[in-house]
Design an enzyme around this catalytic site. Structure first.
Site, short mmCIF file in Angstrom:
data_model
loop_
_atom_site.label_atom_id
_atom_site.label_comp_id
_atom_site.label_asym_id
_atom_site.label_seq_id
_atom_site.Cartn_x
_atom_site.Cartn_y
_atom_site.Cartn_z
N GLU A 161 0.83 -1.21 0.00
CA GLU A 161 0.00 0.00 0.00
C GLU A 161 0.86 1.26 0.00
O GLU A 161 0.81 2.08 0.93
CB GLU A 161 -0.95 0.02 1.20
CG GLU A 161 -1.99 -1.06 1.13
CD GLU A 161 -3.07 -0.93 2.20
OE1 GLU A 161 -2.83 -0.23 3.20
OE2 GLU A 161 -4.15 -1.52 2.04
N GLU A 320 -6.39 -7.81 -0.17
CA GLU A 320 -6.80 -7.75 1.23
C GLU A 320 -8.26 -7.32 1.31
O GLU A 320 -8.70 -6.44 0.57
CB GLU A 320 -6.02 -6.67 2.00
CG GLU A 320 -4.56 -6.92 2.20
CD GLU A 320 -3.92 -5.77 2.98
OE1 GLU A 320 -4.64 -5.04 3.69
OE2 GLU A 320 -2.70 -5.60 2.86
C1 GLA Z 1 -3.87 -2.33 5.21
C2 GLA Z 1 -2.50 -2.94 5.29
C3 GLA Z 1 -2.45 -4.17 6.13
C4 GLA Z 1 -3.28 -4.01 7.36
C5 GLA Z 1 -4.68 -3.68 6.95
C6 GLA Z 1 -5.63 -3.60 8.10
O1 GLA Z 1 -4.64 -2.81 4.19
O2 GLA Z 1 -1.98 -3.23 4.03
O3 GLA Z 1 -1.10 -4.41 6.46
O4 GLA Z 1 -2.76 -2.96 8.12
O5 GLA Z 1 -4.67 -2.44 6.32
O6 GLA Z 1 -6.92 -3.19 7.69
#
Ligand code: GLA
Ligand code: GLA
Length: 698
Positions: A161, A320
């Site tokens: 991210e 995710e």
């Molecule tokens: C983001 C991050 C993860 C985690 C999630 C939790 O998507 O990439 O590492 O912190 O948030 O929601």
């Protein structure tokens, strides 16, 4: 057209069939090794076939400068491989070890006031630091060399991210990089002066060394909008350059492994220009976290439709999402029964061929210990884990039925999304801070869904002009080229819906003159002289009634001329003293072979639902309405060559719905079919296969 990398998708492990990838982030380094065997066993039970490992493992992989320890990771990957679970390997550069930042505090991010962003969480590094880049690339090289022949690894998960916590850096490294970026974009300082309108407030630049990042300018003051917009572009590019350096190095060592990085595409945020980034990955992957409350399913659907648009209808990876609650909102709502399966199916319906979660096992300690996971604190004897297993079973079945590689069927209408317009309209010196680009597209998506019409969502650079109908919702920035595309589209027969706050400025955020929407007045056949912001201040105009029954809020236009080729479809009804009574609120112009509707106010979902049917008639548009009354979100994936279709039916309501349905569903979650009659509960979903069932009467 800008070049993109061609689509490459992680291939199944040897002798395994092609399946929808299913799994999540796996952080074995948070647990003693005894737990790993149980992890792998339970992954097998759940149908997990892929995990992303080592995303935040830098300090364990390189405990000190020059010392690498891959033994533990070798052991984990070995266990996974033996169990037939594939691995996406991270570049592990998202969170640097303390020895690095201690030795080199000059890699730490600075905020706009110059404060250091200290270690204590993650992503506290400067994307433009040459020192940080060196260390990160050394790690990438070591990892790629070590794992290049490992058969369990099917692809790379680079970084994590990007920009989530380090989107903006105001350090001297950033300043120098921004100066270079400006040189590249503008060549001469005169061109920068022109672009940023520096004649205003004595901001003339003599040379590139005078260019500063948009550092703190005191409270209640306004940053040069052209510069701020460029800083957002620069910041996206700076992170992209960092990602590309990692990617290119790794690719040289492991040319056969596809590479991605997880985006954060949603209807809410715009950290990076994900359309631009989409060209730099082998396959698009996205992280999506649900919006709690009544827009849960619609917002998810909108976001996934946009990911599909960014991916240009190639299969994409849901990297995710959450099995239940997150832990980073003020109130972290759990998912209701059924939502775990329904949400995943919704992503799949919009083209995801991989369904992954943050994370496999819920942490016992650390900042995300209350974030849900596939295996919760309660352990395997839990509803969450049972749902995870059910989903694994559903995905296996859909894979066996041939879903993998089918693509989202083209919708009859495209909604255009534009990161630049969002960035420009975020500025605080605008007609109303309640109005920005993002405020419109989701309303259109939902209103169309209410009318039983599913929309595709396309970045402005994509082929929205190949649709029979398209929407430009508050697309504030239209440069010369896109204005011409709009003109060509409508004159060639396209049916275009344009709203207020579209075509206001060019790419430098210079307002197009002569009346709004300056660059496409001819296409829409109206001219607006002024904005009508509305608010809740005592005695101020807070809404505008339309004579078709709709009510406008927040923003409208003062339209003072209408071309002879245009028809007024609805007008404002307002007290005489406002000067607005009888002014056009919705118009339709005939332009060449096509038609352009202009919606001169923010109607919101309800107002659009009320106004659109008449507009469709005015524009000679008919849609094959699938759901009829909008209770159902119907999404189709298809295999064009064979004509095979997978039909996903989601209940959008908070009550049970019933419909006639032929055939047996492949998946029925909170739903049932009995003798041609189906019931779908709230949060329920049905998935059907093939032509016959696809055309079931709804
Ligand atoms: C983001 C991050 C993860 C985690 C999630 C939790 O998507 O990439 O590492 O912190 O948030 O929601
Ligand atoms: C003040 C300033 C002007 C201008 C106006 C705008 O009066 O003196 O330069 O910024 O505000 O309202």
């Amino acid at each position: 057209m800008v070049d993109s990398r061609s689509h490459r998708w992680p291939q199944p492990l040897k002798e395994q069939p092609s399946r929808i990838w299913y799994g999540g982030d796996y952080n074995p380094d948070q647990w003693p090794e005894e737990v790993w065997d149980e992890d792998v066993e339970l992954m097998g039970e759940a149908g997990v076939n892929v995990v992303s490992v080592a995303i935040f493992s830098w300090s364990k992989l390189q405990p000190r400068e020059g010392i690498y320890d891959f033994d533990w990771l070798d052991r984990v990957i070995d266990k996974l491989g033996k169990a037939g679970i594939a691995v996406l390997l991270a570049s592990a550069t998202a969170s640097p070890p303390l020895w690095l930042t201690q030795e080199h505090p000059e890699v730490l991010l600075r905020n706009e006031r110059g404060d250091v962003i200290w270690p204590g969480a993650r992503q506290h590094w400067r994307p433009t630091s040459p020192i940080y880049r060196d260390y990160a690339l050394q790690l990438c090289r070591a990892l790629a060399e070590h794992y290049k022949d490992n058969p369990t690894i099917v692809g790379w998960h680079i970084g994590n991210e990007y920009g989530c916590h380090n989107r903006f850096d105001y350090s001297d490294d950033a300043m120098r990089a921004f100066q270079d970026w400006c040189k590249q974009r503008y060549q001469t300082i005169d061109a920068v002066n022109e672009a940023w309108g520096t004649a205003f407030w004595s901001q003339h630049l003599d040379n590139f060394t005078q260019i500063l990042p948009p550092r703190y300018i005191g409270d209640f003051n306004f940053m040069n909008p052209g510069k701020l917009l460029d800083y957002k572009r620069f910041s996206s590019d700076a992170l992209k350059a960092f990602y590309m350096a990692e990617r290119d190095l790794i690719q040289e060592i492991t040319p056969d492994l596809p590479i991605t990085t997880n985006f954060m595409v949603s209807s809410l945020g715009s950290t990076l220009d994900y359309d631009d980034w989409g060209r730099e990955v082998d396959f698009v992957s996205n992280d999506h976290y649900f919006s709690p409350g009544e827009q849960h399913l619609d917002e998810l659907a909108y976001s996934s439709a946009l990911v599909d648009g960014i991916s240009r209808k190639e299969p994409w990876w849901l990297m995710e999402h959450s099995t239940s609650a997150v832990n980073w909102r003020p109130i972290n709502y759990r998912k209701e029964p059924g939502q775990l399966v329904r949400d995943s199916m919704a992503h799949v319906s919009f083209g995801a061929d991989a369904v992954c979660y943050f994370q496999w096992r819920q942490s016992q300690a650390g900042a995300e210990k209350f974030h849900s996971a596939m295996l919760p604190h309660a352990g395997k004897d839990s509803q969450v884990f049972r749902d995870v297993c059910e989903l694994g079973e559903d995905l296996r079945l859909l894979s066996e039925e041939g879903l993998v590689g089918t693509t989202l069927a083209k919708a009859p209408i495209a909604i255009v999304q534009d990161y630049q317009s969002e960035w420009a309209t975020e500025h605080t010196a605008t007609p109303s801070q309640h109005v920005r680009h993002w405020t419109e597209p989701l309303d259109w998506f939902r209103a169309l869904a209410d009318l039983g019409i599913r929309a595709d969502v396309l970045p402005i650079s994509a082929a929205w002009d190949t649709y029979q109908a398209a929407v430009l919702p508050a697309v504030y920035i239209l440069d010369e080229a896109n204005s011409q595309r709009v003109r060509d589209y409508v004159s060639g027969g396209g049916k275009l819906f344009v709203t207020y706050y579209t075509g206001i400025s060019d790419e430098r955020d210079h307002v197009w003159l002569g009346g709004y929407p300056g660059s496409i007045r001819d296409v829409v056949g109206i001219r607006s002289e002024e904005f009508i912001p509305m608010g809740s201040d005592e005695g101020a105009l807070n809404y505008l009634q339309l004579d078709n029954g709709a009510v406008a809020h927040d923003m409208a236009d003062v339209i003072t001329s209408v071309a002879a080729s245009a028809r007024v479809v609805a007008s404002f009804q307002a007290p005489k003293h406002t000067g607005l009574n009888g002014l056009p609120a919705i118009t339709v112009n005939t332009f060449g072979e096509g038609k352009a509707a202009y919606v001169a106010c923010k109607l919101g979902r309800e107002g659009l639902v009320l106004s659109l049917p008449e507009l469709f008639t005015e524009m000679d548009l008919t849609f094959e309405q699938a759901g009829g009354n909008g209770d159902i979100l119907r999404v189709e994936r298809e295999q064009q060559e064979t004509g095979t279709k997978f039909v996903f039916l989601f209940n959008r309501c908070d009550h049970e719905i019933e419909l006639d349905l032929a055939g047996e569903p492949l998946v029925a979650s909170l739903a049932g079919v009995d003798d041609g009659h189906a019931r779908i509960d709230p949060n329920g979903v049905i998935v059907l296969k093939d032509e016959k069932e696809a055309s079931a009467s709804l």
